[in-house]
Every structure is written in structure tokens, then in C-alpha cells.
Scaffold this active site. Structure first.
Site, PDB file in Angstrom:
ATOM      1  N   SER A 283       0.849  -1.195   0.000  1.00 11.53           N
ATOM      2  CA  SER A 283       0.000   0.000   0.000  1.00 11.53           C
ATOM      3  C   SER A 283       0.882   1.242   0.000  1.00 11.53           C
ATOM      4  CB  SER A 283      -0.908   0.006   1.226  1.00 11.53           C
ATOM      5  OG  SER A 283      -0.135   0.149   2.406  1.00 11.53           O
TER       6      SER A 283
ATOM      7  N   TYR B 158     -16.886  -0.074   7.766  1.00 13.68           N
ATOM      8  CA  TYR B 158     -15.494   0.356   7.942  1.00 13.68           C
ATOM      9  C   TYR B 158     -15.295   0.995   9.317  1.00 13.68           C
ATOM     10  CZ  TYR B 158     -11.094   2.795   7.018  1.00 13.68           C
ATOM     11  OH  TYR B 158      -9.806   3.265   7.081  1.00 13.68           O
TER      12      TYR B 158
ATOM     13  N   LYS C  37     -13.018  -0.229  12.603  1.00 11.66           N
ATOM     14  CA  LYS C  37     -11.972   0.635  13.155  1.00 11.66           C
ATOM     15  C   LYS C  37     -12.209   0.932  14.636  1.00 11.66           C
ATOM     16  CE  LYS C  37      -9.368   0.906   9.596  1.00 11.66           C
ATOM     17  NZ  LYS C  37      -8.022   0.316   9.647  1.00 11.66           N
TER      18      LYS C  37
ATOM     19  N   SER D 245      -3.239  10.227  -1.426  1.00 13.17           N
ATOM     20  CA  SER D 245      -2.372   9.741  -2.500  1.00 13.17           C
ATOM     21  C   SER D 245      -2.855  10.233  -3.846  1.00 13.17           C
ATOM     22  CB  SER D 245      -2.350   8.208  -2.497  1.00 13.17           C
ATOM     23  OG  SER D 245      -3.653   7.701  -2.604  1.00 13.17           O
TER      24      SER D 245
END
EC number: 1.1.1.105
Length: 308
Positions: free
Chosen positions: A47, A191, A195, A226
Site C-alpha cells: 500500500s 469500515y 476501526k 495519494s
């Protein structure tokens, strides 16, 4: 008096610059000594964050174990590391195929690492699976897959390597988490739940293993930036809030912070600009206001930008 002040100002600036340079060099050397000859396991090494982390720790002289589920990309990372570092001052990384969503293979990977090096000094849990969708459209099977990758996978690997750290009375476990381990936002139910769960696990573990001198650290950035630039946003409280929230941090920044976290043995790091940091406190002390802002955004049918 005025002439002396003018003459002293350049000398003062030069002195400050010199001190900053010395501080940076000392920090760089200190960082290297913190991981030199240490066995460092990095999950999802292919990643954006994983690659930068591998680069920083490789240059620092760590004995890297790079884990990922794509062998070709692992080999590309391996070649890149060897071509950019001094081979006389670094160690050849070990590559291991690992898909954390497949819990059945995690124990075998841990055994392979321990058989190879005999120990693990630093474990960086970096792997993560992202998903954006309304809750009623996510199947239970996909919910379970997200939990396997983001929760059960990291804790299974941690539990497999932890006895070795406890018996040696040394080691550090680092979790690369997310701001959504602190509060949830719309269309991230699975998600955010994963987390929250994994952060809760490592917060509890931190207290349990302190007596064995094992350090547990959590690093929570907003989003990993990114991609270049940001889109155009209309003016509203919701859109202003999430525009600031989704600016994110660059992978290089995260990798450097991970090195500082290891070096200083920090327990918790929250990487964000002031808006998300304020949101954590607003969620805690003014929950009704926070929920109103979030609900307002859903009513506007705002789609939160996806991460790569």
C-alpha cells in the site's frame, strides 16, 4: 543600537538554522538506532503507507518482513528497496504472502517469521479494507469480510506474535488505524465499526502488556492523501467540515510519524488538521450538535469522496 540590531539579525537566523540542522541530524541518527537490527513486520507493505514505511525502516537498518497478498507487487517493492539503499548498511527484506482477510493462514505466517528470525521486535499492523455504501445495501457477508480484514486479521497476527514478545519482555505493536475509529461518518458503517473495534482491542491490550515492557501504539490519520488536489465544494457547514476532514495526510508523513512513534514509544497519535481534532471533542462533549451536522449532510445527499 539600530546598526547592531541589523548586524545581529543575520547571525541570529544563521544560529537558529544551525540548531535546526543539528536537531534534524540527531533525530535522523536516533531514528536509525531505534530500529537498527530490529525485526520489523509490516502488513500490507504494497500500500502507499506500507511502501513508504518499508523505505524508512529499511534505510534505518531494520530486518524487514514485508507482507502483502500480491507477490508481483511485493517483488517490485523488494527491487525498489535494494536499488535505493546501501547494501552494506541494510538487510535484505523477507517477503511473505499474507491476506489478513483469510484468518486461516495468519498463524502459519507468524510461525514462518518466528522460525526465520526467532523473534519479532516491532509489528506494524497496516493492512485495511475500505468500503463506502449505505448500510442497507451492504450484505452481511461483506460486513464480515471487512471485520476479518480490519479487526480479526490484525488481532490474530498480534496474538500469534505476542507470546514471543512477552517471553522476551520487549517489543512494540503499532496499529495504523483511522480517524473513524474515533467517530463514524455516513456511508462508512462497516469500515467505521471495524476501526472502532480494533482500536478498542489495542487500547485494552496496552494496559495488559505494560508490565512485560511491550509497547502498544496506535496512529490514526484522517485519510491517506495519494491523489492530487481536491474538487470544488459548495458552501455549507457539512461540506466545509468534510472538505477539511478528507484533506488527509501524505503516506510519507505517516511513515515518518510511525518511525517517531517507534523511537519515542508513543502510545497514541492522532494525525489530523484542527477540524477533525475538534470534531473528536465535539462528538464527545456536544454530541447533539455533531449528530445534527452529520444528519444535515445526509439530507443534502452528499457523497463522501472515496480513498484509493
Amino acid at each position: 543600537m539600530g546598526i547592531m540590531t541589523v548586524l545581529m539579525l543575520p547571525l541570529l537566523l544563521l544560529g537558529i538554522s544551525g540548531l535546526l540542522f543539528i536537531y534534524q541530524e540527531v533525530s535522523r541518527l536516533w531514528s536509525k538506532s531505534a530500529v537498527q537490527n530490529k525485526v520489523v513486520v509490516i502488513t500490507d507493505a504494497i500500500s502507499e503507507v506500507g511502501k513508504e514505511c518499508a523505505r524508512v525502516f529499511h534505510v534505518g537498518g531494520a530486518r524487514l518482513v514485508l507482507c502483502a497478498k500480491n507477490w508481483e507487487r511485493l517483488e517490485n517493492l523488494y527491487d525498489a528497496l535494494l536499488s535505493t539503499a546501501d547494501p552494506s548498511k541494510t538487510f535484505t527484506p523477507k517477503l511473505i504472502l499474507l491476506d489478513l482477510s483469510d484468518i486461516s493462514c495468519v498463524q502459519d505466517v507468524a510461525k514462518e517469521v518466528l522460525d526465520c528470525y526467532g523473534c519479532v521486535d516491532i509489528l506494524i499492523n497496516n493492512a485495511s479494507m475500505k468500503l463506502k455504501a449505505p448500510a442497507h445495501r451492504i450484505s452481511l457477508e461483506l460486513d464480515k469480510k471487512i471485520m476479518d480484514a480490519n479487526y480479526f486479521g490484525p488481532i490474530t497476527l498480534t496474538k500469534a506474535l505476542l507470546p514471543n514478545m512477552i517471553s522476551r519482555r520487549t517489543g512494540q505493536i503499532v496499529l495504523v488505524n483511522n480517524v473513524q475509529g474515533k467517530f463514524g461518518i455516513p456511508f462508512r458503517t462497516a469500515y467505521a465499526a471495524s476501526k472502532h473495534a480494533v482500536l478498542g482491542f489495542f487500547d485494552c491490550l496496552r494496559a495488559e502488556v505494560e508490565e512485560y515492557d511491550v509497547v502498544v501504539s496506535t496512529v490514526s490519520p484522517t485519510f491517506i492523501r495519494s491523489y492530487p488536489g481536491q474538487g470544488n465544494w459548495e458552501t455549507s457547514i457539512w461540506k466545509f467540515f468534510f472538505r477539511k476532514l478528507t484533506y488527509g495526510v501524505h503516506p510519507v508523513e505517516v511513515a515518518e510519524e510511525l518511525m517517531r512513534t517507534v523511537r519515542r514509544k508513543k502510545q497514541e497519535v492522532f494525525m489530523a488538521n484542527p477540524i477533525p481534532k475538534a470534531a473528536v471533542y465535539i462528538r464527545t462533549f456536544f454530541p447533539e450538535f455533531f449528530f445534527a451536522v452529520v444528519a444535515c449532510g445526509v439530507k443534502e445527499k452528499l457523497s463522501v469522496p472515496e480513498e484509493n
